[in-house]
Design a protein around this motif. Structure first.
Motif, PDB file in Angstrom:
ATOM      1  N   ASN A 188      -7.011 -21.918  10.188  1.00 31.88           N
ATOM      2  CA  ASN A 188      -5.719 -21.246  10.265  1.00 31.88           C
ATOM      3  C   ASN A 188      -4.639 -22.318  10.358  1.00 31.88           C
ATOM      4  O   ASN A 188      -3.435 -22.083  10.709  1.00 31.88           O
ATOM      5  CB  ASN A 188      -5.299 -20.352  11.650  1.00 31.88           C
ATOM      6  N   GLU A 189      -5.131 -23.658  10.068  1.00 31.36           N
ATOM      7  CA  GLU A 189      -4.324 -24.760   9.828  1.00 31.36           C
ATOM      8  C   GLU A 189      -3.832 -25.152   8.456  1.00 31.36           C
ATOM      9  O   GLU A 189      -3.527 -26.352   8.212  1.00 31.36           O
ATOM     10  CB  GLU A 189      -4.669 -25.999  10.833  1.00 31.36           C
ATOM     11  N   VAL A 190      -4.360 -24.380   7.679  1.00 34.03           N
ATOM     12  CA  VAL A 190      -4.177 -24.632   5.976  1.00 34.03           C
ATOM     13  C   VAL A 190      -3.080 -23.687   5.426  1.00 34.03           C
ATOM     14  O   VAL A 190      -2.982 -22.579   5.651  1.00 34.03           O
ATOM     15  CB  VAL A 190      -5.415 -24.306   5.400  1.00 34.03           C
ATOM     16  N   GLY A 191      -1.934 -24.378   5.076  1.00 31.77           N
ATOM     17  CA  GLY A 191      -0.793 -23.927   4.505  1.00 31.77           C
ATOM     18  C   GLY A 191      -1.099 -23.407   3.096  1.00 31.77           C
ATOM     19  O   GLY A 191      -1.727 -24.289   2.208  1.00 31.77           O
ATOM     20  N   TYR A 192      -0.644 -22.408   2.728  1.00 34.49           N
ATOM     21  CA  TYR A 192      -0.951 -21.582   1.181  1.00 34.49           C
ATOM     22  C   TYR A 192       0.190 -21.286   0.635  1.00 34.49           C
ATOM     23  O   TYR A 192       0.991 -20.282   1.155  1.00 34.49           O
ATOM     24  CB  TYR A 192      -2.089 -20.606   1.208  1.00 34.49           C
ATOM     25  N   LEU A 193       0.521 -21.836  -0.584  1.00 31.44           N
ATOM     26  CA  LEU A 193       1.763 -21.257  -1.558  1.00 31.44           C
ATOM     27  C   LEU A 193       0.819 -20.741  -2.811  1.00 31.44           C
ATOM     28  O   LEU A 193       0.680 -21.438  -3.746  1.00 31.44           O
ATOM     29  CB  LEU A 193       2.581 -22.409  -1.755  1.00 31.44           C
ATOM     30  N   PRO A 194       0.752 -19.276  -2.813  1.00 33.68           N
ATOM     31  CA  PRO A 194       0.355 -18.737  -4.118  1.00 33.68           C
ATOM     32  C   PRO A 194       1.191 -18.442  -4.958  1.00 33.68           C
ATOM     33  O   PRO A 194       2.401 -18.637  -5.231  1.00 33.68           O
ATOM     34  CB  PRO A 194      -0.254 -17.371  -3.494  1.00 33.68           C
ATOM     35  N   GLN A 195       0.718 -18.238  -6.280  1.00 33.06           N
ATOM     36  CA  GLN A 195       1.526 -17.892  -7.456  1.00 33.06           C
ATOM     37  C   GLN A 195       2.247 -16.661  -6.941  1.00 33.06           C
ATOM     38  O   GLN A 195       1.732 -15.757  -6.334  1.00 33.06           O
ATOM     39  CB  GLN A 195       0.541 -17.619  -8.596  1.00 33.06           C
ATOM     40  N   GLN A 196       3.338 -16.511  -7.402  1.00 32.91           N
ATOM     41  CA  GLN A 196       4.238 -15.535  -7.043  1.00 32.91           C
ATOM     42  C   GLN A 196       3.921 -14.236  -8.201  1.00 32.91           C
ATOM     43  O   GLN A 196       3.737 -14.719  -9.469  1.00 32.91           O
ATOM     44  CB  GLN A 196       5.892 -15.657  -7.205  1.00 32.91           C
ATOM     45  N   THR A 197       4.094 -12.911  -7.706  1.00 30.16           N
ATOM     46  CA  THR A 197       3.845 -11.684  -8.469  1.00 30.16           C
ATOM     47  C   THR A 197       5.400 -11.092  -8.633  1.00 30.16           C
ATOM     48  O   THR A 197       6.161 -11.744  -7.993  1.00 30.16           O
ATOM     49  CB  THR A 197       3.005 -10.813  -8.047  1.00 30.16           C
ATOM     50  N   VAL A 198       5.405 -10.413  -9.820  1.00 34.19           N
ATOM     51  CA  VAL A 198       6.963  -9.747  -9.739  1.00 34.19           C
ATOM     52  C   VAL A 198       7.297  -8.952  -8.427  1.00 34.19           C
ATOM     53  O   VAL A 198       8.423  -8.767  -8.167  1.00 34.19           O
ATOM     54  CB  VAL A 198       6.690  -8.795 -10.925  1.00 34.19           C
ATOM     55  N   VAL A 199       5.931  -8.319  -8.071  1.00 32.92           N
ATOM     56  CA  VAL A 199       6.463  -7.398  -6.515  1.00 32.92           C
ATOM     57  C   VAL A 199       6.820  -8.507  -5.581  1.00 32.92           C
ATOM     58  O   VAL A 199       7.825  -8.156  -4.891  1.00 32.92           O
ATOM     59  CB  VAL A 199       5.170  -6.902  -6.390  1.00 32.92           C
ATOM     60  N   GLN A 200       6.189  -9.543  -5.294  1.00 33.96           N
ATOM     61  CA  GLN A 200       6.713 -10.500  -4.326  1.00 33.96           C
ATOM     62  C   GLN A 200       7.992 -10.925  -4.643  1.00 33.96           C
ATOM     63  O   GLN A 200       9.254 -11.147  -3.563  1.00 33.96           O
ATOM     64  CB  GLN A 200       5.705 -11.778  -4.277  1.00 33.96           C
ATOM     65  N   LYS A 201       8.660 -11.281  -5.629  1.00 33.41           N
ATOM     66  CA  LYS A 201       9.836 -11.702  -6.090  1.00 33.41           C
ATOM     67  C   LYS A 201      10.846 -10.806  -5.619  1.00 33.41           C
ATOM     68  O   LYS A 201      12.081 -11.093  -5.525  1.00 33.41           O
ATOM     69  CB  LYS A 201       9.925 -11.985  -7.511  1.00 33.41           C
ATOM     70  N   ASP A 202      10.680  -9.380  -5.561  1.00 38.62           N
ATOM     71  CA  ASP A 202      11.449  -8.144  -5.264  1.00 38.62           C
ATOM     72  C   ASP A 202      11.298  -7.963  -3.798  1.00 38.62           C
ATOM     73  O   ASP A 202      11.685  -6.727  -3.612  1.00 38.62           O
ATOM     74  CB  ASP A 202      11.195  -7.062  -6.014  1.00 38.62           C
ATOM     75  N   PHE A 203      10.745  -8.647  -2.976  1.00 35.65           N
ATOM     76  CA  PHE A 203      10.478  -8.384  -1.651  1.00 35.65           C
ATOM     77  C   PHE A 203      11.661  -8.138  -0.729  1.00 35.65           C
ATOM     78  O   PHE A 203      12.471  -8.968  -0.942  1.00 35.65           O
ATOM     79  CB  PHE A 203       9.537  -9.257  -1.038  1.00 35.65           C
ATOM     80  N   PRO A 204      11.910  -6.940  -0.008  1.00 41.31           N
ATOM     81  CA  PRO A 204      13.132  -6.779   0.496  1.00 41.31           C
ATOM     82  C   PRO A 204      13.249  -7.313   1.975  1.00 41.31           C
ATOM     83  O   PRO A 204      14.093  -6.600   2.748  1.00 41.31           O
ATOM     84  CB  PRO A 204      13.517  -5.347   0.427  1.00 41.31           C
ATOM     85  N   ALA A 205      13.014  -8.339   2.275  1.00 39.55           N
ATOM     86  CA  ALA A 205      13.058  -8.987   3.540  1.00 39.55           C
ATOM     87  C   ALA A 205      14.194 -10.115   3.596  1.00 39.55           C
ATOM     88  O   ALA A 205      14.326 -10.671   2.556  1.00 39.55           O
ATOM     89  CB  ALA A 205      11.568  -9.308   4.133  1.00 39.55           C
ATOM     90  N   SER A 206      14.258 -10.424   4.875  1.00 34.88           N
ATOM     91  CA  SER A 206      15.335 -11.784   4.899  1.00 34.88           C
ATOM     92  C   SER A 206      14.537 -12.860   5.007  1.00 34.88           C
ATOM     93  O   SER A 206      13.314 -13.070   5.004  1.00 34.88           O
ATOM     94  CB  SER A 206      16.041 -11.588   6.407  1.00 34.88           C
TER      95      SER A 206
END
Length: 235
Positions: free
Chosen positions: A69-87
């Protein structure tokens, strides 16, 4: 001891092996780029390092007290993630989930890490913006800040500049390099050989042939020479 050691690792899916006999190590403070042919298994390796996929054989050893749980991860973005409606704040705060354990809420330490991550990446002014309204470069900074909330030690980045324009790509590479200079170990999957040779200190090439060594050794290797010529011809 190294921060991460991979011994005789074999990867695959649906009983099909795509990589065999993979050996490499990553020390604290290293910047490792993973390169190679499309479909060679770079993203599969990344998911296996994160224990999101089981290896076919071999082992992955975390050293120096590093926990999953001490490993940070930046995955490839998907189209769905790019449209995520959170702040922006909500997304970055969610990077603290690994610290919560059984705790069903974020505490003051989680909120402090979130604030520090936003300030570190220069996006505190985006705190209340909706994520899907941001530019591609801003979105990647938000996701990188989210990954930073999980760790102060090691980040795994899967094609972090994919889809970004040239100017923003350079800014993202420089930002990642700055974080590495500040002591965060980097493991990055990229198709950009020239960027790998500029920023990384070690290169892992996977494909029909395997290579692991310094960037200088890779530049002189048969695999490195072939891909440098190929990328040059593609421009």
């Amino acid at each position: 001891m190294a921060l991460l050691v991979v011994k005789d690792l074999s990867l695959g899916y649906d009983s099909h092996t795509i990589i065999e006999g993979l050996n490499f190590s990553v020390n604290a403070g290293d910047y490792l780029c993973i390169v190679g042919e499309n479909g060679a298994g770079k993203s599969t390796l990344m998911k296996t390092l994160l224990h999101l996929r089981q290896p076919v054989g071999g082992e992955i050893i975390y050293g120096e007290g590093l926990k999953r749980n001490e490993v940070g991860y930046l995955p490839q973005q998907t189209v769905v993630q790019k449209d995520f409606p959170a702040s922006v704040y909500e997304i970055i705060l969610s990077g603290n989930q690994g610290h919560c354990g059984w705790r069903p809420f974020y505490n003051d330490d989680d909120k402090k890490r979130t604030k520090e991550a936003m300030e570190r990446l220069g996006i505190e002014g985006l705190k209340d913006r909706c994520y899907r309204e941001l530019s591609g470069g801003q979105q990647q900074r938000v996701l990188l800040a989210r990954a930073l909330c999980a760790t102060k030690r090691i980040l795994l980045l899967d094609e972090p500049v994919s889809g970004l324009d040239p100017k923003v790509t350079i800014e993202m590479y420089e930002l990642i390099a700055e974080l590495n200079r500040d002591g965060i170990t980097m493991i990055m999957v990229t198709h950009d050989i020239h960027a790998a040779l500029r920023y990384a200190d070690h290169i892992l090439h996977i494909g029909s042939e395997l290579f692991f060594g310094t960037r200088e050794e890779y530049a002189e290797s048969e695999e490195g020479q072939f891909f440098l010529r190929k990328r040059g011809n593609d421009r």
